[in-house]
Design a protein around this motif. Sequence first.
Motif, mmCIF file in Angstrom:
data_model
loop_
_atom_site.group_PDB
_atom_site.id
_atom_site.type_symbol
_atom_site.label_atom_id
_atom_site.label_comp_id
_atom_site.label_asym_id
_atom_site.label_seq_id
_atom_site.Cartn_x
_atom_site.Cartn_y
_atom_site.Cartn_z
ATOM 1 N N ASP A 181 2.753 1.047 -38.709
ATOM 2 C CA ASP A 181 4.063 1.385 -39.257
ATOM 3 C C ASP A 181 5.204 0.756 -38.469
ATOM 4 O OD1 ASP A 181 2.985 3.145 -41.250
ATOM 5 O OD2 ASP A 181 2.627 4.606 -39.655
ATOM 6 N N TYR A 209 -2.211 -3.098 -38.676
ATOM 7 C CA TYR A 209 -1.737 -2.590 -39.968
ATOM 8 C C TYR A 209 -1.169 -1.186 -39.772
ATOM 9 C CZ TYR A 209 -4.461 -6.603 -41.367
ATOM 10 O OH TYR A 209 -4.958 -7.882 -41.476
ATOM 11 N N TYR A 237 -5.013 5.556 -51.671
ATOM 12 C CA TYR A 237 -5.208 4.162 -51.254
ATOM 13 C C TYR A 237 -4.514 3.889 -49.922
ATOM 14 C CZ TYR A 237 -3.969 -0.767 -50.881
ATOM 15 O OH TYR A 237 -3.733 -2.025 -50.401
ATOM 16 N N GLU A 238 -3.254 4.301 -49.799
ATOM 17 C CA GLU A 238 -2.501 4.022 -48.580
ATOM 18 C C GLU A 238 -3.084 4.760 -47.388
ATOM 19 O OE1 GLU A 238 1.503 4.977 -49.662
ATOM 20 O OE2 GLU A 238 1.871 3.009 -50.573
ATOM 21 N N LYS A 240 -2.152 6.489 -55.415
ATOM 22 C CA LYS A 240 -1.446 5.580 -54.504
ATOM 23 C C LYS A 240 -1.506 6.120 -53.077
ATOM 24 C CE LYS A 240 3.050 3.276 -53.812
ATOM 25 N NZ LYS A 240 3.440 3.851 -52.502
ATOM 26 N N ASP A 241 -1.266 7.425 -52.924
ATOM 27 C CA ASP A 241 -1.339 8.034 -51.601
ATOM 28 C C ASP A 241 -2.741 7.912 -51.017
ATOM 29 O OD1 ASP A 241 1.302 8.760 -51.755
ATOM 30 O OD2 ASP A 241 0.928 10.878 -52.181
ATOM 31 N N LEU A 251 -6.269 2.902 -46.451
ATOM 32 C CA LEU A 251 -5.908 1.615 -45.851
ATOM 33 C C LEU A 251 -5.512 1.803 -44.394
ATOM 34 C CD1 LEU A 251 -5.351 -1.439 -46.289
ATOM 35 C CD2 LEU A 251 -3.009 -0.800 -46.867
ATOM 36 N N LYS A 252 -4.690 2.805 -44.145
ATOM 37 C CA LYS A 252 -4.266 3.073 -42.778
ATOM 38 C C LYS A 252 -5.431 3.572 -41.939
ATOM 39 C CE LYS A 252 -0.664 5.390 -40.110
ATOM 40 N NZ LYS A 252 0.530 6.263 -40.151
#
Length: 375
Positions: A206, A204, A175-176, A172-173, A179-180
Amino acid sequence: MKKILFIDRDGTLIKENPPTYQIDRIEKVDFYPRVLFFLNKIANELDYIFVMVTNQDGLGSDNFPEESFWPIHNHILKVFRTEGIKFFSVHIDKTYPEDMSSTRKPEIGMLTSYFDSCYDLKHSFVIGDRMTDILLAKNIGCKSIWINENLSFEEENLSLKDILVLKTDNWKDIYEFLLKNESKIIHYRRKTLETNVQIGINLYGDGKSKIKTGLGFLDHLLEQMSFHSLIDLNIYAKGDIDVDEHHTVEDTAITLGEAFHKAIDTKIGIERYGFFILPMDDCLSTVALDISGRSQLSWNVEFIREKIGQVSTEMFIHFFKSFSSSAKCNLYIKSIGKNDHHKIESIFKAFSISLKMAIKKRINSKKIPSSKGLL
C-alpha cells in the motif's frame, strides 16, 4: 503445495432463490454480481485451485428430482468454463440438516482427500455466505471469507473471529484481499564492518514505509519511493555517518537492490519494463528501467550544490548504480532543471512509478516476459 479456495455455490457464485432455495429452472439462475470477472482474475493472477462445496437439501428426492438439477448445474459450470474458470472438483451433499451426515457442511466427510501433504490447507480459504461455511473452514483448518449482501451478520461464537478474515458483499473485495494476501514480505539483512542494513519489502503493498537511515534527506527520498511505487518498505540502517554518509547510502542501495531481486523472484507474469517522465516545478526527470537480469546505469544528471541535507550530490549516481547492480536491472535516468532538490526528488518519484509499472502483473500471463524464456 496447492492452495485451495473451497467455494460455496448458492448465495456465493449464484444468488439463492427463496422460498424453496432450489435452482431447478434456468430462469432462477442469477450470477452473483461480477463473480465471473473477479474469479477469472483470481484464476489467472493468483495461485489457487477452485473446489466447489455445496449442500443441496434432498437432491434426488421427489421434492428435488435430479433430472431438474443437473442440466442447470452443468449449465452454470459451462458458463464459468467459458470465462476461463475451471473447478478442480465439485462436491455436492444431498442430505437434509436433520440427517446429521458427516458429508454435509460444516462436516468434512466429502473433503478428506484434501488432507494430504500436496495441499496447503493452512493458506487456503472457504468462501461462502453462511455460518456453515465459516465452521467448515474451522474444521478444515483454514480461514473463511464471508460474502453476503446482508452485512448485519455477527459472529455467534467468539472462537470464530480468528477464522473469519473478511466480511464483504462483493467479489472485488475478495479478489483484492487474496491479491494482497498472496504478496510476500521479504526480510533481508546485509551487515559489514561499516554498516548494518535491515530491510523488509512487500512489492505489492500500500506504499507504507518506516525508514531510518540516520540521514534525513535519504529517509525522505525512500519514503517517496515507497509511497509512489506502492511498495511497502521497512528500512533500518546503522552506518559510520560520523565518518561520512558514503557507506550508509551505498550499502542501503545495495541491500535494497538485493531485497528487491529476491522479492521479484522468478519474474513470471510481470510487465518487466517501466518508464515515466515527471515534471516538478523547474525540473523534468525521465526514468526508464528494465528488470532484465542485467545491470547497467545510464546517468545524465548534473548538480550545482555539493550537498542536499546530509547527502553529497555525488552519492546519488552511486545509489542508483548500486541498486542497478544488486537488483540486476537496467536504469536510464535523465533530469534537467535548476533546483537540485527538485531534480533528485523528481528522479526518485519517476523511478518509483517506473518500478510500479515494471512489477505489475500481466492479466492471463504466467510466462517470463522474455522471448528467450529467461531473465
